[in-house]
Enzyme design. Structure first.
Site, short mmCIF file in Angstrom:
data_model
loop_
_atom_site.label_atom_id
_atom_site.label_comp_id
_atom_site.label_asym_id
_atom_site.label_seq_id
_atom_site.Cartn_x
_atom_site.Cartn_y
_atom_site.Cartn_z
CG PHE A 128 -1.84 1.24 1.18
CD1 PHE A 128 -2.96 1.26 0.36
CD2 PHE A 128 -1.55 2.36 1.94
CE1 PHE A 128 -3.78 2.38 0.29
CE2 PHE A 128 -2.36 3.49 1.87
CZ PHE A 128 -3.48 3.51 1.06
CG ASP A 215 5.55 3.57 1.94
OD1 ASP A 215 5.55 4.10 3.07
OD2 ASP A 215 4.56 3.54 1.20
CE LYS A 244 -0.90 5.55 7.93
NZ LYS A 244 -0.55 4.95 6.65
C1 PLP Z 1 -0.78 5.29 5.25
C2 PLP Z 1 0.22 4.87 4.26
C3 PLP Z 1 0.42 5.59 3.06
C4 PLP Z 1 -0.44 6.76 2.66
O1 PLP Z 1 -0.33 7.83 3.52
P1 PLP Z 1 -1.41 9.03 3.43
O2 PLP Z 1 -0.94 10.02 4.44
O3 PLP Z 1 -2.74 8.43 3.77
O4 PLP Z 1 -1.39 9.54 2.05
C5 PLP Z 1 1.43 5.16 2.21
N1 PLP Z 1 2.20 4.10 2.51
C6 PLP Z 1 2.04 3.40 3.64
C7 PLP Z 1 2.94 2.24 3.93
C8 PLP Z 1 1.04 3.74 4.55
O5 PLP Z 1 0.86 3.02 5.66
#
Ligand code: PLP
Length: 390
Positions: A128, A215, A244
């Protein structure tokens, strides 16, 4: 009353009014133990006094000036992130998806610099990376992509935690410029790869001149027991994204880069109106200072151990529980069937959890959760699971 909010979320029937540490109270004054932290955002818990103080003090002075001027808090935050990460520089955004957009633009520039006209980024199944067009195209989940064709090109999806699949993809495609991967897959089901997965990716990227891009939006800022999850592996990636927990709820994202990757986003190549504003950066500075001052990251291993061994003790005879796994305070409990209804059952019992990938309970408790709260979490959750799997 009909809501005028676009129905992009299936929301639970609950409205919170206030919080304190790992506790939240709803509008009826019912108390809940928060084992989700607003999805790995409020790592220092709710209404943290140091975070509150930073927001108040900075908002009294300045909230925004734009990136047409120097921003002292942004410089200071960048220095600290560089110190903690071993990277070279930072681009600040307002969200995770935006941080990832910056990373993906770096990969494209990197490819073109090498004469590759259609650069391709290796990404993982069940990953994701966000909801913008490029990041949903990178995401390894067709549910996130359905209806949004044509997707952004230049991604090649392969299985997670599968090194041979990486080598095969590189051998079959001459245009791969980067590998983009989560150190632990969060939304995908708390999938924890082999201990040396990131080390092997680092080696492959070095061999083939690819950017290693991590990420760390969910795993970063202490969640897994190190400031960054890659620090468990003693490697440094070329690009790393954060968001986050960086502002404990005040929106801020960051794309960190190193070496050749750090030289590509030059004037005119990228930007953000809000990104790195004084308010968000001052808040993030307070978050980093609190993590250090209170030795919070050092305590994560023990807290996670307490939760996992507590749950294991209570659930070891329950055949419906296939697996309890964790990397620090990123915890997955996999059941033998879809268990989304557990979210409501736990909530009725005063505990906030999440279920992801259909049959995996995901816990992302605030890093400041204390012993008493851990015992309560274990008691309520194991009870709810026992009841559900009867
Ligand atoms: C939450 C998340 C995102 C997206 O972040 P947003 O602030 O909602 O755009 C991308 N990558 C990972 C691994 C995430 O947990």
């Amino acid at each position: 009353m009909t809501s005028h909010i676009m129905p992009t979320y299936g929301r639970l029937a609950i409205t919170f009014d206030r919080g304190d540490g790992a506790w939240l109270w709803d509008q009826e004054n019912k108390r809940y133990l928060d084992a989700l932290s607003g999805i790995a955002v409020c790592n220092l818990g709710h209404a943290h006094p140091k975070v509150h103080q930073a927001i108040c003090q900075q908002s009294k002075k300045l909230i925004h000036t734009s990136n047409l001027y120097n921003i002292a808090a942004q410089e200071k935050l960048a220095d600290q992130l560089i110190n903690k990460s071993g990277m070279d520089n930072v681009f600040f955004s307002n969200s995770g998806a935006e941080a990832n957009e910056a990373a993906l633009k770096i990969a494209r520039l990197y490819g073109h610099q090498q004469g590759i006209d259609t650069p391709c980024v290796l990404v993982m199944e069940k990953s994701f990376h966000g909801r913008t067009l490029a990041t949903l195209s990178a995401t390894g989940n067709t549910k996130v992509q359905d209806g949004f064709a044509p997707l952004v090109q230049g991604f090649c999806h392969i299985p997670y935690d599968d090194i041979p699949a990486i080598t095969e993809a590189i051998n079959n495609n001459g245009n791969i410029v980067a590998i983009f991967v989560e150190p632990v897959q969060g939304e995908g089901g708390v999938n924890i790869p082999a201990d040396n997965y990131l080390n092997q990716i680092r080696e492959i990227c070095d061999q083939h001149n690819l950017l290693m891009m991590l990420d760390e939006i969910q795993t970063g800022v202490g969640r897994t027991g190190k400031f960054l999850a890659y620090q468990h592996n003693d490697i440094i990636p070329d690009v790393c994204t954060l968001a986050k927990a960086l502002g404990n709820g005040v929106p801020i994202g960051a794309c960190l880069a190193r070496g050749k990757a750090a030289t590509l986003l030059t004037a005119g190549k990228h930007g953000s109106t809000f990104g790195g504003n004084p308010l968000a950066c001052s808040t993030a500075l307070a978050v980093l200072k609190t993590l250090d001052d209170d030795n919070i990251i050092e305590q994560i291993k023990d807290k996670a151990q307490q939760i996992c061994s507590g749950l294991t003790a209570k659930l070891k005879h329950n055949k419906a529980v296939l697996n309890i796994r964790n990397k620090g305070l990123m915890i997955g409990i996999e059941l033998d069937k879809p268990c989304a209804e557990l979210v409501v059952k736990a909530q009725e019992n005063g505990l906030l959890i999440n279920v992801t990938a259909e049959n995996t309970i995901r816990l992302l408790p605030p890093l400041i959760i204390d012993d008493e709260q851990i015992n309560l979490l274990v008691a309520i959750l194991s009870e709810v699971i026992q009841e559900f799997s009867k």
